[in-house]
Structures are given as structure tokens and as C-alpha cells.
Design a protein around this motif. Sequence first.
Motif, PDB file in Angstrom:
ATOM      1  N   PRO A 309       0.830  -1.205   0.000  1.00  0.00           N
ATOM      2  CA  PRO A 309       0.000   0.000   0.000  1.00  0.00           C
ATOM      3  C   PRO A 309       0.868   1.259   0.000  1.00  0.00           C
ATOM      4  O   PRO A 309       1.994   1.266   0.497  1.00  0.00           O
ATOM      5  CB  PRO A 309      -0.795  -0.111   1.310  1.00  0.00           C
ATOM      6  CG  PRO A 309      -0.747  -1.551   1.671  1.00  0.00           C
ATOM      7  CD  PRO A 309       0.559  -2.067   1.161  1.00  0.00           C
ATOM      8  N   GLY A 310       0.333   2.301  -0.553  1.00  0.00           N
ATOM      9  CA  GLY A 310       1.082   3.556  -0.610  1.00  0.00           C
ATOM     10  C   GLY A 310       1.149   4.291   0.703  1.00  0.00           C
ATOM     11  O   GLY A 310       2.015   5.144   0.909  1.00  0.00           O
ATOM     12  N   THR A 311       0.242   3.956   1.629  1.00  0.00           N
ATOM     13  CA  THR A 311       0.232   4.620   2.936  1.00  0.00           C
ATOM     14  C   THR A 311       0.652   3.628   4.014  1.00  0.00           C
ATOM     15  O   THR A 311       0.427   2.423   3.890  1.00  0.00           O
ATOM     16  CB  THR A 311      -1.166   5.171   3.274  1.00  0.00           C
ATOM     17  OG1 THR A 311      -2.113   4.095   3.242  1.00  0.00           O
ATOM     18  CG2 THR A 311      -1.567   6.222   2.256  1.00  0.00           C
ATOM     19  N   ARG A 312       1.239   4.154   5.082  1.00  0.00           N
ATOM     20  CA  ARG A 312       1.720   3.329   6.184  1.00  0.00           C
ATOM     21  C   ARG A 312       1.067   3.770   7.488  1.00  0.00           C
ATOM     22  O   ARG A 312       0.710   4.931   7.660  1.00  0.00           O
ATOM     23  CB  ARG A 312       3.245   3.443   6.304  1.00  0.00           C
ATOM     24  CG  ARG A 312       4.019   2.838   5.116  1.00  0.00           C
ATOM     25  CD  ARG A 312       4.059   1.316   5.234  1.00  0.00           C
ATOM     26  NE  ARG A 312       4.598   0.695   4.045  1.00  0.00           N
ATOM     27  CZ  ARG A 312       5.896   0.566   3.780  1.00  0.00           C
ATOM     28  NH1 ARG A 312       6.784   1.084   4.603  1.00  0.00           N
ATOM     29  NH2 ARG A 312       6.297  -0.057   2.689  1.00  0.00           N
ATOM     30  N   HIS A 313       0.944   2.816   8.417  1.00  0.00           N
ATOM     31  CA  HIS A 313       0.415   3.114   9.740  1.00  0.00           C
ATOM     32  C   HIS A 313       1.512   3.542  10.706  1.00  0.00           C
ATOM     33  O   HIS A 313       1.231   4.115  11.757  1.00  0.00           O
ATOM     34  CB  HIS A 313      -0.310   1.890  10.305  1.00  0.00           C
ATOM     35  CG  HIS A 313      -1.496   1.449   9.492  1.00  0.00           C
ATOM     36  ND1 HIS A 313      -1.381   0.609   8.402  1.00  0.00           N
ATOM     37  CD2 HIS A 313      -2.815   1.758   9.602  1.00  0.00           C
ATOM     38  CE1 HIS A 313      -2.582   0.396   7.883  1.00  0.00           C
ATOM     39  NE2 HIS A 313      -3.467   1.080   8.588  1.00  0.00           N
ATOM     40  N   ASP A 470      -0.597  -2.131  14.087  1.00  0.00           N
ATOM     41  CA  ASP A 470      -0.194  -1.283  12.955  1.00  0.00           C
ATOM     42  C   ASP A 470       1.171  -1.703  12.423  1.00  0.00           C
ATOM     43  O   ASP A 470       1.393  -1.761  11.199  1.00  0.00           O
ATOM     44  CB  ASP A 470      -0.148   0.187  13.394  1.00  0.00           C
ATOM     45  CG  ASP A 470      -1.522   0.811  13.498  1.00  0.00           C
ATOM     46  OD1 ASP A 470      -2.490   0.214  12.967  1.00  0.00           O
ATOM     47  OD2 ASP A 470      -1.642   1.894  14.104  1.00  0.00           O
ATOM     48  N   ASP A 474       1.950  -3.128   8.532  1.00  0.00           N
ATOM     49  CA  ASP A 474       2.952  -2.579   7.605  1.00  0.00           C
ATOM     50  C   ASP A 474       4.052  -3.593   7.300  1.00  0.00           C
ATOM     51  O   ASP A 474       4.536  -3.690   6.171  1.00  0.00           O
ATOM     52  CB  ASP A 474       3.564  -1.311   8.196  1.00  0.00           C
ATOM     53  CG  ASP A 474       2.585  -0.141   8.228  1.00  0.00           C
ATOM     54  OD1 ASP A 474       1.560  -0.221   7.534  1.00  0.00           O
ATOM     55  OD2 ASP A 474       2.848   0.841   8.944  1.00  0.00           O
TER      56      ASP A 474
END
Length: 501
Positions: A309-313, A470, A474
Motif C-alpha cells: 500500500p502507498g500509505t503506512r500506519h 499497525d 505494515d
Amino acid sequence: MADYGHELLFGTFITPAATQPQHAVALAQTSEQAGLDLATLQDHPYQPKFLDTWTLLSYIAARTERLRLATNVVNLPLRPPAVLAQSAASLDLLSGGRFELGLGAGGFWDAIEAMGGRRLTPGESVEATEEAIRVIRAMWAADERGGVRVDGKHYRVLGAKRGPAPAHPIPIWLGAYKPRMLRLLGRVADGWLPSLGYLPGREALTELNAIIDESAGESGRDPYAVRRLLNVGPQDVTPDSLAELALEYGISAFILATDDPRLIQEFGAEIAPAVREIVADERAGTTHAVEPEQAPAPGELGVVPTPAPGTRHTANLPWDESTRPSRAAEPGEHGYTEQGRAVSRHLVNVHNGLRTELQQVRDLVDQVRKGAVEVAAARSQINEMTMRQNNWTVGAYCESYCRIVTQHHTLEDEGIFRHLRSGDDTLGPVLDRLEQEHLAIHDVLEGVDRALVKLVAHPGDYTGLEEAVDLLTDTLLSHFAYEERELLEPLARLGMFAGQL
């Protein structure tokens, strides 16, 4: 055309793993929720990693309402037929007529002997199976007068009381591949239950069906009365492929070998309805328009890695992604085989199953925070998941792929990496890095468990647990993307282990 005209059935072939005892039950429930017709279980009493099949079937029957259940197949040398008949009838009565009996003559003779069974030759196995069927059907015939008498070479029943009668006429399906057993099947059995992975190809079904049909005809039976079932793997279950098996090779029941709930849901929601539509249209004489699939051109892999995914937690992964090595680019076209592509696709399928489990972990944490699930229950469920059990030595991939291809064979966890190293020595740095990441993932999973334990001591403080989950999210998604990017091509090119599939 070899369509025998039976109603189509769709089911699952579930592993009765003892390490995750509730997992098989949950998969059966998923099968029912997905609209499938039946769930089946293999029977290997000598396998300590498996739950007892009859106990598990009874438990599943109590936890489902509509789903039919079957053995796939019973190990006859370790299940005396008179007792087996009572067990089958009892389960059928308790489940409201939802049990079907698949029989197997035995095959793992060293293990059978180790448990007190008697080793039989192939010819003796056929004789014993025929005698067993006589005993079983006589025991079910509760309304007939007198006791059951079968004075056979392998089974002697001398006046046993009949009954109980099952709730419905239980069909007897035989797992068979050789001519003598197929001829027996044509004479006395109600169905044929082979595995596609054991056949040299689907074309072999034509010859084997002919043996059954000829034997049935010689015995005065209608060959169309014998249902043809088939265990298949995920690589076999496109609508067109299954429709061809129904219309050209007479298969009317498709049993998917998988422990992936996502694949089970897809099989019930998408594949089964599409196959039913194609077959119904063909039987009705109408034309069914099917969009042809675009086959990969020679040299094309045809399997796409899933990106992270392009976003991370979180910003604190347990590794530096920029230091990951990459495999050397392979020059030229390789002309990958469909079997090779299937190996690559399976890695993506296994990862998709683990991605589904990851979402289940996040959902569980959310339910704990809302008070809908207790911490202890959430911890127990997480510890039973595949991601927690396989210790990150690609055991899940290896075990599930080999079950699909050879049903009961297992390979060492390290086998895949060892095979890739021997086939392409440039993969060494990538494989070393993946093994290091497997160890890191194990530590991250331990962190989730520690956070759950801490939550018990400090109820109401969910910060540590949310941070741990989270980080797990990731970490896993990053690792899956890297592993697919680097290994899909070598897996398709090198395949699995030479001589073992």
C-alpha cells in the motif's frame, strides 16, 4: 459428450489439522455461508497432526445446518465395516440426513500396519472393499429379517443385529484409479471420487469412465446412476474449466482442496453459479457466450505481484527497505509453462489468505476495544491463525501447494528456498534477506501477543496493542510485496521440486 446429467454439486476438501482444531470447523461454516453443498474431510488415523475424522465430522454437523458432509475418503483397513456402518448411520440421523460416505481401500500400508491394520495386496484390497460394502449395506437394512451374515475372506460378520437405518439412503463413493477397483465401483458403488492431481490429465477421465460404464452395464446397472465427483485444486477452478469437466468428462461434483476462506467464498459466490449457468445452457441447447481469457504470450509471466500500500500506519519497520537486494534480471524469454505459472499464482493466493487473516486481526482488535470480544478470546483466535503457526519459513505455501498437487504429501519448510538456490545461484542474497525478514516477522507477531497480555494488566489502555497491530500490518504487507516481486518469476521458471510433483 459424456455428461451423465446429474445435478451439479460444489464442495470443499478441508484439512483436519490438530494444531488449529477450530479452523476446520470455521472453514466448514464458511463453506455453508458461501452457498456450497458439502464439506469433506480426509481420513488418516495414523497421522498425529490430524484430528480424528469422525469426531470432527460430528462436531461440524452440530455447528452447521444445511451443509452436507462426507469422508474423502474413509481409511477402510482401520475402520471395521460393521462399526463404520453404525457410525455413518448415527451421524446421518443426528445431522438430519446430511452425511455421504466416501470409501478408500487404503494405501499407506506401513502406517496402517503400525496401527494394527493388516497389509493387503492390490487384489486383496478390492476383495476387502467389496466385502465391506456388503457388510455396510446389510447393517443399514434395519427392516430386513435376521442378522447380518457376511462370511468373507477379509470380513466375517456372523449374525450381527441390523441398524440403525440412516436418515436417507447414504451413497457410497469410492476413491479409485486402477481397473479392478473401477470395475468393482461399476458393479456396486454409487459414485466415483478421484483427485485430479493424481491423474495424468483430465483426458484420462474418458478411459476410466469407460471402465466404470462397461462394468455397470455388464452388472445390469445403468452407468448414468453412478455419480462422478472430483477433487480439484484452486488452479483448476475457472468456470470454463469446470464446465468442460462436467460436459465432456461427466463430472457433476467439484470438491475444492483449500484451507483459504477467501477462495472458499469465491468458489461459492462466483465460480459455482457461473458453472451452473454454462452447464444449464448447454444442456438446454442454448449458446452461452463466454469471453475468452487472454492467455499469456510465450515468455510472459502472466502473474502480477501485489504492491505494498502507498500509505503506512507506522514509520518504524523492523528493516530498511532500501537495503533489500534484488534478483538478477533473466535475459531472454523463458516460455513459462502453465504449471510453472500455477506455482507462482499459488504464492499470491497464499499471501492473499494471510492478508485476509491480517484484516481479521485488525477487526478483532477493534472488537476488543468496543468490548464485543474479550482479550483472552482474541489472543486465542490470533494464535490459531496460519500466520501465527507457520513460523515464517514459507511452511504455509509449501504445505498448501503440495496438498493441492499430491493431496497428502508434505515437504520440509526449507525445501522451496533450497530448491530455488540450487536452480538459480543469483537468488542467494534475496533468499537470505527473506529469511531474515521471516525472523523479524516472528518477533513482530510476538509483540502483538505481548501487547494483548499487557492489556489484561492495564485494561482500557489500547495504545500499545494498536501500535503493535499497525506495525504488524505494515511489516506483513511490505514483506509480501517484496517476496512476490522477487520470487514470482523464479517460481514460474524453476517450478517446484523435480520428481516430487
